[in-house]
Motif scaffolding. Structure first.
Motif, PDB file in Angstrom:
ATOM      1  N   ILE A 146       0.848  -1.194   0.000  1.00 50.74           N
ATOM      2  CA  ILE A 146       0.000   0.000   0.000  1.00 50.74           C
ATOM      3  C   ILE A 146       0.887   1.250   0.000  1.00 50.74           C
ATOM      4  N   ASP A 147       1.990   1.209   0.748  1.00 49.21           N
ATOM      5  CA  ASP A 147       2.929   2.337   0.765  1.00 49.21           C
ATOM      6  C   ASP A 147       3.499   2.612  -0.625  1.00 49.21           C
ATOM      7  N   VAL A 148       3.795   1.551  -1.387  1.00 49.10           N
ATOM      8  CA  VAL A 148       4.311   1.723  -2.748  1.00 49.10           C
ATOM      9  C   VAL A 148       3.254   2.390  -3.624  1.00 49.10           C
ATOM     10  N   LEU A 149       2.005   1.938  -3.525  1.00 49.24           N
ATOM     11  CA  LEU A 149       0.926   2.563  -4.288  1.00 49.24           C
ATOM     12  C   LEU A 149       0.805   4.044  -3.944  1.00 49.24           C
ATOM     13  N   LEU A 150       0.841   4.347  -2.653  1.00 53.34           N
ATOM     14  CA  LEU A 150       0.710   5.737  -2.227  1.00 53.34           C
ATOM     15  C   LEU A 150       1.890   6.593  -2.685  1.00 53.34           C
ATOM     16  N   SER A 151       3.089   6.030  -2.655  1.00 55.79           N
ATOM     17  CA  SER A 151       4.254   6.819  -3.073  1.00 55.79           C
ATOM     18  C   SER A 151       4.195   7.158  -4.564  1.00 55.79           C
ATOM     19  N   ARG A 152       3.540   6.305  -5.370  1.00 54.32           N
ATOM     20  CA  ARG A 152       3.401   6.578  -6.804  1.00 54.32           C
ATOM     21  C   ARG A 152       2.212   7.480  -7.106  1.00 54.32           C
TER      22      ARG A 152
END
Length: 168
Positions: free
Chosen positions: A134-140
């Protein structure tokens, strides 16, 4: 700027007592991070303020906007854009001057990616074990909490990147 992203439980309002609302995932952007650290009770109150009903698919999901008063739990007034899908609620808390249509589109994209790639509604799904994804999705999608205008090409490249990361 987006201040906070939440994934929380929702049920029909008649079946949910205030103590039963759970914040499953929370990510805070910017200077508010220190203010909200350890404030689980207040974040639960925020999630309770966002209504939700069960919905079978994303296209029929309940969606809305709520104005949050200053001091509960943020120091200034905020806007919350929420989307309820079955038993989960997805909420973006934004500064009051943000483009709420853009926030709603971003929230729909983020919700779709979470549901498709992380299988959050499947049996035995554990959001807490997938928080790095989820953190990766948010960072993008929300770099440092900034809302982005997404074109079709960027959305496709993001989809490929997410698929590659999830398959690892």
């Amino acid at each position: 700027m987006v201040v906070c992203f939440l994934i929380h439980t929702v049920c029909p309002l008649t079946a949910l007592s205030p103590a039963e609302c759970r914040v499953v995932y929370c990510r805070v952007f910017g200077p508010e991070e220190g203010v909200l650290a350890g404030e689980g009770r207040q974040l639960s109150a925020l999630a309770e303020a966002v209504p939700g009903e069960e919905a079978p698919v994303l296209q029929e999901a309940d969606v809305g906007v709520a104005r949050l008063r200053a001091g509960d739990p943020f120091a200034q007034e905020m806007s919350a854009v929420w989307l309820g899908v079955q038993s989960l609620g997805f909420t973006l808390v934004c500064q009051p001057h943000e483009n709420l249509l853009l926030a709603q589109g971003t929230l729909r994209t983020l919700t779709r990616l979470c549901l498709d790639h992380l299988h959050l509604l499947g049996p035995g799904s554990e959001v807490l074990l997938r928080s790095d994804r989820i953190d990766v999705l948010l960072s993008r999608l929300l770099p440092h909490g900034q809302l982005l205008f997404l074109n079709h090409r960027f959305a496709q490249s993001l989809e490929k990147e997410v698929s590659a990361y999830v398959s690892k």
